[in-house]
Design an enzyme around this catalytic site. Structure first.
Site, PDB file in Angstrom:
ATOM      1  N   ASP A  52      39.017  35.990  50.110  1.00  0.00           N
ATOM      2  CA  ASP A  52      38.282  34.905  50.768  1.00  0.00           C
ATOM      3  C   ASP A  52      38.221  33.679  49.840  1.00  0.00           C
ATOM      4  O   ASP A  52      37.733  32.620  50.226  1.00  0.00           O
ATOM      5  CB  ASP A  52      36.900  35.343  51.266  1.00  0.00           C
ATOM      6  CG  ASP A  52      35.991  35.853  50.162  1.00  0.00           C
ATOM      7  OD1 ASP A  52      36.408  35.866  48.991  1.00  0.00           O
ATOM      8  OD2 ASP A  52      34.842  36.249  50.481  1.00  0.00           O
ATOM      9  N   SER A  53      38.803  33.815  48.636  1.00  0.00           N
ATOM     10  CA  SER A  53      39.024  32.634  47.787  1.00  0.00           C
ATOM     11  C   SER A  53      39.899  31.622  48.516  1.00  0.00           C
ATOM     12  O   SER A  53      39.965  30.452  48.116  1.00  0.00           O
ATOM     13  CB  SER A  53      39.668  33.044  46.449  1.00  0.00           C
ATOM     14  OG  SER A  53      40.812  33.841  46.675  1.00  0.00           O
ATOM     15  N   ASP A  91      40.249  40.730  52.273  1.00  0.00           N
ATOM     16  CA  ASP A  91      38.806  40.589  52.082  1.00  0.00           C
ATOM     17  C   ASP A  91      38.083  40.578  53.414  1.00  0.00           C
ATOM     18  O   ASP A  91      38.538  39.936  54.371  1.00  0.00           O
ATOM     19  CB  ASP A  91      38.515  39.241  51.395  1.00  0.00           C
ATOM     20  CG  ASP A  91      38.025  39.416  49.973  1.00  0.00           C
ATOM     21  OD1 ASP A  91      37.525  40.504  49.635  1.00  0.00           O
ATOM     22  OD2 ASP A  91      38.165  38.448  49.199  1.00  0.00           O
ATOM     23  N   LYS A 120      38.488  44.965  51.497  1.00  0.00           N
ATOM     24  CA  LYS A 120      37.590  44.832  50.338  1.00  0.00           C
ATOM     25  C   LYS A 120      36.262  44.248  50.820  1.00  0.00           C
ATOM     26  O   LYS A 120      36.249  43.289  51.601  1.00  0.00           O
ATOM     27  CB  LYS A 120      38.217  43.925  49.264  1.00  0.00           C
ATOM     28  CG  LYS A 120      37.260  43.663  48.082  1.00  0.00           C
ATOM     29  CD  LYS A 120      37.989  43.125  46.865  1.00  0.00           C
ATOM     30  CE  LYS A 120      38.255  41.644  46.868  1.00  0.00           C
ATOM     31  NZ  LYS A 120      37.047  40.788  46.927  1.00  0.00           N
ATOM     32  N   GLU A 122      32.162  43.150  49.376  1.00  0.00           N
ATOM     33  CA  GLU A 122      31.319  42.902  48.205  1.00  0.00           C
ATOM     34  C   GLU A 122      30.085  43.785  48.262  1.00  0.00           C
ATOM     35  O   GLU A 122      29.507  44.002  49.329  1.00  0.00           O
ATOM     36  CB  GLU A 122      30.953  41.413  48.121  1.00  0.00           C
ATOM     37  CG  GLU A 122      32.180  40.556  47.870  1.00  0.00           C
ATOM     38  CD  GLU A 122      31.866  39.092  47.603  1.00  0.00           C
ATOM     39  OE1 GLU A 122      30.681  38.710  47.489  1.00  0.00           O
ATOM     40  OE2 GLU A 122      32.831  38.306  47.515  1.00  0.00           O
ATOM     41  N   GLU A 189      34.081  42.050  38.835  1.00  0.00           N
ATOM     42  CA  GLU A 189      34.275  40.627  38.530  1.00  0.00           C
ATOM     43  C   GLU A 189      33.197  40.164  37.551  1.00  0.00           C
ATOM     44  O   GLU A 189      31.992  40.383  37.785  1.00  0.00           O
ATOM     45  CB  GLU A 189      34.206  39.788  39.823  1.00  0.00           C
ATOM     46  CG  GLU A 189      34.367  38.288  39.544  1.00  0.00           C
ATOM     47  CD  GLU A 189      34.633  37.436  40.776  1.00  0.00           C
ATOM     48  OE1 GLU A 189      34.764  37.987  41.888  1.00  0.00           O
ATOM     49  OE2 GLU A 189      34.721  36.197  40.607  1.00  0.00           O
TER      50      GLU A 189
HETATM   51  O1  KIV Z   1      38.671  36.332  47.022  1.00  0.00           O
HETATM   52  C1  KIV Z   1      39.184  36.603  45.940  1.00  0.00           C
HETATM   53  O2  KIV Z   1      40.158  35.987  45.500  1.00  0.00           O
HETATM   54  C2  KIV Z   1      38.622  37.694  45.153  1.00  0.00           C
HETATM   55  C3  KIV Z   1      39.069  37.809  43.736  1.00  0.00           C
HETATM   56  C4  KIV Z   1      38.204  36.949  42.893  1.00  0.00           C
HETATM   57  C5  KIV Z   1      39.092  39.211  43.267  1.00  0.00           C
HETATM   58  O3  KIV Z   1      37.792  38.429  45.627  1.00  0.00           O
END
Ligand code: KIV
Length: 272
Positions: A52-53, A91, A120, A122, A189
């Site tokens: 989600d970056s 994510d 993934k 959080e 992280e």
């Molecule tokens: O969204 C992302 O890029 C991440 C990384 C920081 C692991 O979760």
């Protein structure tokens, strides 16, 4: 060196467990489109995260919070078209996994429509239940602990997590509980190196680090950080691989080779 060949063996969560058992470091980067995914795949990344970056580095948002499930599905579809070998992780965006029904519905969409092979999420108190429900449905899960950027407005700043004795012990317990609930991977992280090493020793599943030092089983960085094109100041735990490289291909191959050879990260990229 490119690992691309006609009969490429697809990486699975079982492959990653085997790499941990054999002591081979796992190399990973984020990607958001087919062109970069192809370069990462051929350079030997074991898995690719559609993070989600994307909200911050591609969409130009201030945080990851505005990212939607449809955004991640779209970018996962693009990445899936560029990949032959690497495992594809996607994510789950902010508030897309807050109730069991939403969580299962959205995880299924990421897999069926996007082509994700692992999702993934959080870490938060509700997530143990989500991890076990996803596991019961045969959906591989990576649990993200330490700094959880989706909680930025609660945490207040992007800073190292687990420095105090009680928060460190809690993270160790959380990691154990997540593995018992079925998590296939843990991602740490911005966690002090020693704490990350303890969690890694205790875990039978692979532990991937970003700003967690050298003792974890694998490393992930945000692609645009290593290419030095992310907006804002580069994070202390990231490295500019374009410095000294003649091309983007060379920079990405150098990252993979340094991770595999345990040359990245050195302690200077970690936190005490
Ligand atoms: O969204 C992302 O890029 C991440 C990384 C920081 C692991 O979760």
């Amino acid at each position: 060196m490119s690992v691309h060949a006609a009969n490429v063996k697809k990486v699975t969560t079982q492959t990653l467990r085997q790499l941990k058992r054999e002591g081979e470091k796992i190399a990973s980067l984020t990607a958001y489109d087919a062109a970069f995914a192809r370069v990462l795949d051929r350079a030997g990344c074991d898995f690719i995260l559609v993070g989600d970056s994307v909200g911050m580095v591609v969409q130009g948002q201030a945080t990851t919070i505005p990212v939607t499930v449809d955004d991640i599905i779209y970018h996962t579809q693009l990445v899936a078209r560029g990949v032959e070998r690497a495992l594809i992780m996607a994510d789950m965006p902010f508030m897309s996994y807050h109730s069991p029904a939403e969580c299962l519905h959205n995880a299924a969409r990421l897999m069926k429509e996007g082509g994700a092979e692992v999702v993934k999420l959080e870490w938060g108190a509700l997530q143990l239940d989500m991890v076990s429900r996803l596991t019961e449905c045969g959906i591989p899960v990576c649990a993200h602990l330490g700094l959880t950027p989706q909680a930025i407005h609660k945490i207040g700043a992007y800073r190292v997590q687990g420095r105090e004795h009680d928060t460190a012990l809690k993270m160790i317990d959380d990691a154990r509980a997540l593995e018992a609930a079925g998590a296939d991977l843990l991602l740490l992280e911005c966690v002090p190196m020693e704490l990350a090493a303890t969690i890694t020793r205790n875990a039978t599943v692979p532990v991937i680090g970003i700003g967690a030092g050298p003792s974890v089983d694998g490393q992930i960085l945000v692609l645009y950080d290593i290419l030095d094109i992310a907006p804002g100041k580069r994070t202390r735990f990231s490295k500019n691989y374009m410095a000294g490289a003649n091309s983007i291909h060379e920079a990405i191959e150098a990252f993979v080779q340094e991770v595999k050879a345990s040359r990245f990260p050195t302690a200077e990229f970690g936190f005490a």
